[in-house]
Design a protein around this motif. Structure first.
Motif, PDB file in Angstrom:
ATOM      1  N   HIS A  46      -3.930  -5.078 -21.937  1.00  0.00           N
ATOM      2  CA  HIS A  46      -2.597  -5.148 -22.532  1.00  0.00           C
ATOM      3  C   HIS A  46      -2.559  -4.677 -23.978  1.00  0.00           C
ATOM      4  O   HIS A  46      -1.766  -3.820 -24.332  1.00  0.00           O
ATOM      5  CB  HIS A  46      -2.040  -6.568 -22.412  1.00  0.00           C
ATOM      6  CG  HIS A  46      -0.612  -6.648 -22.786  1.00  0.00           C
ATOM      7  ND1 HIS A  46      -0.184  -6.662 -24.083  1.00  0.00           N
ATOM      8  CD2 HIS A  46       0.489  -6.664 -22.023  1.00  0.00           C
ATOM      9  CE1 HIS A  46       1.130  -6.711 -24.103  1.00  0.00           C
ATOM     10  NE2 HIS A  46       1.564  -6.718 -22.860  1.00  0.00           N
ATOM     11  N   ASP A  85      -1.577  -6.229 -26.841  1.00  0.00           N
ATOM     12  CA  ASP A  85      -0.614  -6.831 -27.764  1.00  0.00           C
ATOM     13  C   ASP A  85      -0.927  -8.322 -27.889  1.00  0.00           C
ATOM     14  O   ASP A  85      -0.582  -9.115 -27.015  1.00  0.00           O
ATOM     15  CB  ASP A  85       0.803  -6.612 -27.245  1.00  0.00           C
ATOM     16  CG  ASP A  85       1.880  -7.148 -28.164  1.00  0.00           C
ATOM     17  OD1 ASP A  85       1.611  -8.044 -28.984  1.00  0.00           O
ATOM     18  OD2 ASP A  85       3.017  -6.671 -28.052  1.00  0.00           O
ATOM     19  N   GLU A  86      -1.568  -8.707 -28.996  1.00  0.00           N
ATOM     20  CA  GLU A  86      -1.998 -10.103 -29.178  1.00  0.00           C
ATOM     21  C   GLU A  86      -0.835 -11.083 -29.135  1.00  0.00           C
ATOM     22  O   GLU A  86      -0.944 -12.161 -28.537  1.00  0.00           O
ATOM     23  CB  GLU A  86      -2.763 -10.249 -30.489  1.00  0.00           C
ATOM     24  CG  GLU A  86      -4.091  -9.543 -30.491  1.00  0.00           C
ATOM     25  CD  GLU A  86      -4.797  -9.583 -31.837  1.00  0.00           C
ATOM     26  OE1 GLU A  86      -6.002  -9.312 -31.857  1.00  0.00           O
ATOM     27  OE2 GLU A  86      -4.159  -9.888 -32.869  1.00  0.00           O
ATOM     28  N   GLU A  87       0.263 -10.744 -29.769  1.00  0.00           N
ATOM     29  CA  GLU A  87       1.410 -11.659 -29.791  1.00  0.00           C
ATOM     30  C   GLU A  87       1.989 -11.855 -28.393  1.00  0.00           C
ATOM     31  O   GLU A  87       2.338 -12.973 -28.012  1.00  0.00           O
ATOM     32  CB  GLU A  87       2.479 -11.154 -30.756  1.00  0.00           C
ATOM     33  CG  GLU A  87       2.074 -11.322 -32.211  1.00  0.00           C
ATOM     34  CD  GLU A  87       3.170 -10.904 -33.169  1.00  0.00           C
ATOM     35  OE1 GLU A  87       4.370 -10.985 -32.813  1.00  0.00           O
ATOM     36  OE2 GLU A  87       2.828 -10.507 -34.296  1.00  0.00           O
ATOM     37  N   ARG A  88       2.086 -10.781 -27.642  1.00  0.00           N
ATOM     38  CA  ARG A  88       2.621 -10.895 -26.277  1.00  0.00           C
ATOM     39  C   ARG A  88       1.669 -11.690 -25.386  1.00  0.00           C
ATOM     40  O   ARG A  88       2.101 -12.519 -24.576  1.00  0.00           O
ATOM     41  CB  ARG A  88       2.873  -9.512 -25.694  1.00  0.00           C
ATOM     42  CG  ARG A  88       3.518  -9.588 -24.328  1.00  0.00           C
ATOM     43  CD  ARG A  88       4.007  -8.237 -23.874  1.00  0.00           C
ATOM     44  NE  ARG A  88       4.145  -8.267 -22.428  1.00  0.00           N
ATOM     45  CZ  ARG A  88       3.970  -7.237 -21.640  1.00  0.00           C
ATOM     46  NH1 ARG A  88       3.657  -6.068 -22.143  1.00  0.00           N
ATOM     47  NH2 ARG A  88       4.100  -7.344 -20.343  1.00  0.00           N
ATOM     48  N   LEU A  89       0.372 -11.451 -25.523  1.00  0.00           N
ATOM     49  CA  LEU A  89      -0.601 -12.221 -24.753  1.00  0.00           C
ATOM     50  C   LEU A  89      -0.507 -13.708 -25.089  1.00  0.00           C
ATOM     51  O   LEU A  89      -0.541 -14.557 -24.196  1.00  0.00           O
ATOM     52  CB  LEU A  89      -2.019 -11.702 -25.022  1.00  0.00           C
ATOM     53  CG  LEU A  89      -2.359 -10.334 -24.436  1.00  0.00           C
ATOM     54  CD1 LEU A  89      -3.651  -9.803 -25.051  1.00  0.00           C
ATOM     55  CD2 LEU A  89      -2.469 -10.408 -22.922  1.00  0.00           C
ATOM     56  N   ALA A 144       2.117 -15.361 -26.308  1.00  0.00           N
ATOM     57  CA  ALA A 144       3.380 -15.897 -25.789  1.00  0.00           C
ATOM     58  C   ALA A 144       3.321 -16.101 -24.283  1.00  0.00           C
ATOM     59  O   ALA A 144       3.805 -17.117 -23.765  1.00  0.00           O
ATOM     60  CB  ALA A 144       4.528 -14.956 -26.166  1.00  0.00           C
ATOM     61  N   GLU A 145       2.721 -15.145 -23.587  1.00  0.00           N
ATOM     62  CA  GLU A 145       2.581 -15.243 -22.135  1.00  0.00           C
ATOM     63  C   GLU A 145       1.727 -16.453 -21.753  1.00  0.00           C
ATOM     64  O   GLU A 145       2.080 -17.230 -20.854  1.00  0.00           O
ATOM     65  CB  GLU A 145       1.950 -13.960 -21.608  1.00  0.00           C
ATOM     66  CG  GLU A 145       1.677 -13.936 -20.121  1.00  0.00           C
ATOM     67  CD  GLU A 145       1.042 -12.623 -19.692  1.00  0.00           C
ATOM     68  OE1 GLU A 145       1.671 -11.921 -18.884  1.00  0.00           O
ATOM     69  OE2 GLU A 145      -0.072 -12.309 -20.159  1.00  0.00           O
TER      70      GLU A 145
END
Length: 182
Positions: free
Chosen positions: A52, A54-58, A60-61
């Motif tokens: 992926h 994207d650290e922030e998206r990971l 949040a997920e």
């Protein structure tokens, strides 16, 4: 191309009702299609790989899935190996000469500037000291974190407002660098 990350969960399994079995966390993360999932200790560290990027998206997920599956909210930071290694290498204190209980890193969700901590008089807390790094705060506590007045002060909401902040001892800092190295 996949990247190896560490997920740092704030306030897990340190008392209270926020118990999260590491086996359950691994299963949950594998269900998110993360690869090579491993946990470290019982206090909310997991290592995994993902394409992926994207650290922030990971983060949040993972936080949303934990809330859905376990019924409570948890703050999550995700950091890649390069960042974790840089933080360890940039330590402003003589880590090799200190006991691991004397050195900690607080990881932040965003950069922090010295102005956030301007009201703290460093001389008033000696021999305890702190230094800022890249989305991190290094804390030297000669008598350990549990007895540290400076650590208590730094964790107050007025200093962490608007941030996710989670602290790890030096052993854990180094172990996460090692575990994400692949």
């Amino acid at each position: 191309m996949t990247t190896t990350y560490a997920a740092l969960l704030r306030g897990i399994n340190v008392g209270g009702a926020r118990k999260l079995p590491m086996a359950g966390l691994r299963t949950l993360m594998e269900g998110l299609a993360y690869g090579d999932v491993r946990t470290y200790l019982q206090s909310g560290q997991a290592v995994f790989s993902s394409a992926h990027g994207d650290e922030e998206r990971l983060a949040a997920e993972l936080a949303a899935t934990i809330a859905k599956e376990f019924g409570f909210d948890v703050d999550v930071l995700v950091r890649d190996h390069a960042y974790l290694r840089t933080i360890a290498e940039a330590c402003p204190f003589p880590a090799a000469g200190l006991q691991p209980k004397q050195l900690h890193v607080t990881y932040f969700s965003a950069p922090v500037g010295a102005e956030r901590f301007a009201e703290i008089d460093p001389a008033a807390h000696l021999p305890e000291e702190f230094r800022l790094g890249d989305r991190a705060l290094y804390l030297h506590t000669p008598d350990g974190l549990g007895r540290s007045k400076l650590a208590e002060l730094l964790s107050r909401p007025r200093f962490t407002k608007g941030l996710v902040a989670t602290t790890r001892n030096w052993n854990t800092v180094l172990k996460l660098v090692e575990m994400t190295e692949s």
